[in-house]
Design an enzyme around this catalytic site. Structure first.
Site, PDB file in Angstrom:
ATOM      1  N   SER A  76     117.347  57.910  90.653  1.00 19.24           N
ATOM      2  CA  SER A  76     115.933  57.950  90.296  1.00 19.24           C
ATOM      3  C   SER A  76     115.758  57.994  88.799  1.00 19.24           C
ATOM      4  O   SER A  76     116.598  58.537  88.066  1.00 19.24           O
ATOM      5  CB  SER A  76     115.249  59.169  90.925  1.00 19.24           C
TER       6      SER A  76
ATOM      7  N   TYR B  52     119.180  68.473  90.148  1.00 18.01           N
ATOM      8  CA  TYR B  52     118.755  67.149  90.615  1.00 18.01           C
ATOM      9  C   TYR B  52     119.297  66.050  89.705  1.00 18.01           C
ATOM     10  O   TYR B  52     119.858  65.055  90.190  1.00 18.01           O
ATOM     11  CB  TYR B  52     117.233  67.091  90.670  1.00 18.01           C
TER      12      TYR B  52
END
Length: 228
Positions: free
Chosen positions: A127, A140
């Site tokens: 991402s 993350y």
């Protein structure tokens, strides 16, 4: 057959109908089953991706159907993160379990069917949020950038068997995760995109189709982020 993890998540549920136009799908989910109304070639399958035993049992139970496999790793977990000194070990472990361990376990389990057929596509989802690091996103971002190394090693190891491994670096789309954000954060994200528009999830499906049809595209990272 497409094996899609995170099929009931924001991006997963958004691309499921268009992916179903490409091939039959095993739609893997953890808690909430994906909506498959009008999609007769989609098989929902509940699976704990962090369990080696469950993953191996899934592959064994589906072995007669698993041919021409395109494995799409859409499942991901993010925690409400804090700065590193405040971040809990348990939260770190949960993010790594889903985003890396689950990815590894399912890939490893499906490699033998791919090798036997001398064909396979492994597609990891990273991402833009994970790559464009920001304070408070330690776990993350670490998990999403680690996929770059994992994907390249897989691509190098198994290219001789007709298997490719690539990453889609996804930006911001009008999906469930974005809609759950505050109006202030939504505006900030849109302002970061040069076009000032969110992405249409069909762009992800288009990239998947491209990778399925492109055996010489391997160990690559394709940004689908509008230029952020």
């Amino acid at each position: 057959m497409i094996v899609l993890t995170g099929a009931s998540g924001g991006v997963g549920s958004a691309i499921l109908p268009s992916l179903a136009a490409l091939d039959s799908i095993v739609a893997i989910y953890n808690n909430n089953a994906p909506v498959i109304d009008g999609l007769p070639n989609v098989i929902p399958y509940r699976l704990d991706l962090t369990s080696e035993e469950d993953v191996n049992a899934f592959v064994k139970s589906m072995e007669t159907r698993l041919t021409n496999i395109t494995l799409i790793h859409g499942a991901a977990l993010a925690r409400q993160e804090k700065l590193a000194v405040q971040f809990k070990t348990g939260d770190w472990d949960q993010v790594m379990e889903v985003n890396l361990r689950g990815n590894f376990l399912l890939t490893r389990a499906l490699l033998m069917p791919m090798i036997k057929e001398k064909w396979g596509r492994i597609i990891h989802f990273s991402s833009a949020a994970g790559m464009n690091v920001a304070p408070g996103t330690l776990a993350y971002s670490t998990s999403k950038t680690a996929l770059l190394g994992m994907s390249r090693v897989l691509g190098v190891e198994y290219a001789r068997f007709g298997i490719t491994s690539n990453i889609l670096v996804n930006g911001y789309f009008d999906t469930g995760m974005y809609r759950a954000l505050s109006e202030k954060i939504q505006k900030k994200l849109i302002d970061s995109i040069p076009s000032g528009k969110l992405g249409d999830p069909i762009n992800i499906t288009n990239a998947v189709e491209f990778l399925i049809k492109s055996p010489f595209v391997n160990c690559s990272a394709i940004n689908i982020d509008g230029g952020v």
